[in-house]
Design a protein around this motif. Structure first.
Motif, PDB file in Angstrom:
ATOM      1  N   THR A 375     -46.673 -15.473  11.924  1.00  0.00           N
ATOM      2  CA  THR A 375     -47.051 -14.434  11.162  1.00  0.00           C
ATOM      3  C   THR A 375     -48.191 -13.726  11.530  1.00  0.00           C
ATOM      4  OG1 THR A 375     -46.028 -15.591   9.066  1.00  0.00           O
ATOM      5  CG2 THR A 375     -47.168 -13.228   8.767  1.00  0.00           C
ATOM      6  N   ALA A 376     -49.420 -14.620  12.061  1.00  0.00           N
ATOM      7  CA  ALA A 376     -50.489 -13.995  12.823  1.00  0.00           C
ATOM      8  C   ALA A 376     -50.035 -13.347  14.146  1.00  0.00           C
ATOM      9  CB  ALA A 376     -51.477 -15.063  12.652  1.00  0.00           C
ATOM     10  N   GLU A 377     -49.145 -14.102  14.644  1.00  0.00           N
ATOM     11  CA  GLU A 377     -48.897 -13.410  16.100  1.00  0.00           C
ATOM     12  C   GLU A 377     -47.868 -12.243  16.014  1.00  0.00           C
ATOM     13  OE1 GLU A 377     -47.127 -16.854  18.039  1.00  0.00           O
ATOM     14  OE2 GLU A 377     -49.211 -17.373  18.688  1.00  0.00           O
ATOM     15  N   LEU A 378     -47.039 -12.338  14.873  1.00  0.00           N
ATOM     16  CA  LEU A 378     -46.359 -11.085  14.742  1.00  0.00           C
ATOM     17  C   LEU A 378     -47.269  -9.710  14.314  1.00  0.00           C
ATOM     18  CD1 LEU A 378     -43.993  -9.530  13.881  1.00  0.00           C
ATOM     19  CD2 LEU A 378     -43.864 -10.511  11.405  1.00  0.00           C
ATOM     20  N   ALA A 379     -48.523 -10.144  13.533  1.00  0.00           N
ATOM     21  CA  ALA A 379     -49.200  -8.826  13.198  1.00  0.00           C
ATOM     22  C   ALA A 379     -49.912  -8.587  14.346  1.00  0.00           C
ATOM     23  CB  ALA A 379     -50.435  -9.483  12.052  1.00  0.00           C
ATOM     24  N   ALA A 394     -48.402  -7.788   7.426  1.00  0.00           N
ATOM     25  CA  ALA A 394     -48.289  -9.072   7.796  1.00  0.00           C
ATOM     26  C   ALA A 394     -49.463 -10.022   7.876  1.00  0.00           C
ATOM     27  CB  ALA A 394     -47.679  -8.962   9.494  1.00  0.00           C
ATOM     28  N   GLY A 395     -50.701  -9.130   8.350  1.00  0.00           N
ATOM     29  CA  GLY A 395     -51.933  -9.709   7.993  1.00  0.00           C
ATOM     30  C   GLY A 395     -52.215 -10.261   6.815  1.00  0.00           C
ATOM     31  N   GLN A 396     -51.969  -9.486   5.907  1.00  0.00           N
ATOM     32  CA  GLN A 396     -52.139  -9.991   4.279  1.00  0.00           C
ATOM     33  C   GLN A 396     -51.314 -11.248   4.107  1.00  0.00           C
ATOM     34  OE1 GLN A 396     -54.337  -8.849   2.389  1.00  0.00           O
ATOM     35  NE2 GLN A 396     -54.165  -6.496   1.740  1.00  0.00           N
ATOM     36  N   ARG A 397     -50.107 -11.412   4.581  1.00  0.00           N
ATOM     37  CA  ARG A 397     -49.401 -12.591   4.188  1.00  0.00           C
ATOM     38  C   ARG A 397     -50.072 -13.804   4.996  1.00  0.00           C
ATOM     39  NH1 ARG A 397     -44.947  -9.070   5.599  1.00  0.00           N
ATOM     40  NH2 ARG A 397     -44.734 -10.112   7.586  1.00  0.00           N
ATOM     41  N   VAL A 398     -50.848 -13.647   6.224  1.00  0.00           N
ATOM     42  CA  VAL A 398     -51.555 -14.663   6.791  1.00  0.00           C
ATOM     43  C   VAL A 398     -52.750 -15.036   5.918  1.00  0.00           C
ATOM     44  CG1 VAL A 398     -52.724 -15.404   8.932  1.00  0.00           C
ATOM     45  CG2 VAL A 398     -50.671 -13.845   9.201  1.00  0.00           C
ATOM     46  N   LEU A 399     -53.543 -14.230   5.449  1.00  0.00           N
ATOM     47  CA  LEU A 399     -54.474 -14.581   4.615  1.00  0.00           C
ATOM     48  C   LEU A 399     -54.261 -15.352   3.453  1.00  0.00           C
ATOM     49  CD1 LEU A 399     -56.550 -10.775   4.857  1.00  0.00           C
ATOM     50  CD2 LEU A 399     -57.097 -13.175   5.841  1.00  0.00           C
TER      51      LEU A 399
END
Length: 439
Positions: A375-379, A394-399
């Protein structure tokens, strides 16, 4: 029909499980173990079953399986309870509540409950507590290690992998050094049987790779290189091609991350040569992906695409009983995620994002760390590919995932994405992400 209860004079752990032996039927223990592994794959479960495990169950040494094995056995034998399969009720085997480790006749579980207990020991108890929680204490003076010590090393490897899959490497690395030292001390103590020596070599080498990965994922690349070299040396001493291929596989990954793409290519190719006699198509697929990552780092798209084609070709041949246990993480999600990394290295952001998006969608929830990574790489790919708002979501999901996963590598990817998104801070989704990221 369940095995009869033990009499007062006979330890339950040594009463044969005749019901389970009946379920095995005409299959050999090895053949039945292979059937168990296939059934586990059918339901997305992970077990490391072999003939030795089946023997421990049938001898009565394991009076109750862990939760993962229970799910597999229930899938194989629908409608049968644990009692019908000859096992004792879990509550009668686990021992006195709150009194530490389960008794030896209870097979340790790789479940959320068990993982949480282990994680607390790993995160708060220091190296000694970690070693003790894995059953891997220091070698005893004047004692030659045997099968139980070899099994303890193997179990330590499995449990470290489970913890890393779910929680990431940062909190584990320093505490993993003591179990690794203990494993090599057992190896140095010498054994009377060659089969035990082979297991200890393989187990210590795999543990070195696991600890090396913890170092790698927590940003300690020099430490990781040292541990992988130790595993490679162990493989050469023992003449173990499976361990050698694994060490080269991780070394290639490390070299790519360290900015040494030519070394990554050489290591991946060496791994492919070592893996040639192992008959594992999935292992060859992963090693081809490692090579593709090196070519991408050099900017050689043609060679990268050729390696990706080989990786997909090997992957399409399916799984087999020859696949190493440590490759349980390598499924379609990992294939998509590693291909995404190649396209990202080549600057093909949209193509990289498409593969990363599929990797996230396909990822087994058990692998929380990999879900966070992809997910971080997707962001990052979305941010660089001109989709800042989708990148911010996507970054929010990683957090959110980083509340349970500790990985310096993932945080570094997210930090880089935040830098790319700063010029778009006037949009609400990006502003919200940057605010939460900066806390």
């Amino acid at each position: 029909m369940a095995s009869p209860p033990a009499s007062s004079g006979v330890p339950a752990a040594r009463r044969p499980n005749t019901a389970f032996r009946h379920l095995r039927g005409p299959l050999s223990p090895g053949e039945f173990a292979a059937a168990v592994r296939r059934a586990a794959r059918d339901i997305g479960e992970q077990v490391s079953c072999d003939a030795r495990y089946i023997g421990r169950v049938e001898s009565g040494e394991i009076r109750c399986p862990n939760y993962a094995y229970e799910r597999v056995f229930r899938h194989m034998f629908p409608g049968r309870s644990l009692g019908d399969m000859g096992f004792s009720p879990r509550e009668t085997v686990r021992g006195r509540k709150g009194r530490g480790a389960p008794p030896p006749e209870y097979e340790p579980a790789d479940t959320d409950e068990e993982s949480d207990v282990l994680r607390r020991a790993f995160m708060t108890g220091g190296p000694a507590a970690m070693a003790a929680s894995l059953g891997l204490g220091p070698a005893r003076p004047h004692h030659r290690p045997g099968e139980s010590e070899a099994a303890a090393v193997e179990e330590a490897v499995r449990r470290i992998r489970v913890l890393d899959d779910r929680h990431g490497a940062d909190g584990l690395y320093r505490r993993a050094a003591q179990p690794l030292r203990n494993a090599y001390a057992l190896l140095d103590a010498g054994t009377r049987r060659q089969s035990t020596a082979d297991r200890l070599h393989a187990g210590a080498g795999e543990l070195a790779i696991s600890v090396g990965w913890l170092a790698h994922d927590s940003g300690r690349l020099a430490d990781a290189r040292s541990h992988y070299a130790e595993a490679l040396a162990t493989s050469r001493v023992a003449g173990d091609p499976a361990l050698e291929a694994h060490a080269f596989c991780n070394s290639a990954f490390l070299a790519r991350d360290a900015g040494r793409p030519r070394e990554a290519i050489r290591a991946a190719q060496a791994g492919q040569r070592a893996a040639a006699p192992l008959s594992s198509h999935r292992l060859q697929s992963l090693l081809a992906l490692r090579e593709a990552g090196g070519w991408a780092g050099l900017g050689d798209r043609r060679s990268c695409e050729a390696s990706l084609l080989r990786a997909h070709s090997f992957f399409g041949r399916g799984t087999s009983d020859a696949d190493p246990e440590w490759m349980s993480f390598y499924g379609e999600a990992e294939l998509e995620g590693l291909e995404a990394q190649c396209w990202s290295a080549l600057g093909q952001w949209k193509r990289a994002a498409d593969h990363a998006r599929r990797a996230v969608a396909l990822q087994n929830p058990h692998f929380a760390r990999n879900t966070a990574l992809f997910t971080a790489e997707l962001a990052g790919n979305l941010a660089r590919g001109g989709a800042p708002e989708e990148a911010a979501h996507a970054g929010q999901r990683v957090l959110a995932l980083l509340e349970q996963v500790q990985s310096s590598r993932i945080r570094a990817i997210l930090d880089s994405t935040a830098q790319v998104l700063r010029p778009h801070a006037h949009t609400a989704p990006v502003a919200a992400f940057l605010d939460r990221h900066g806390r």
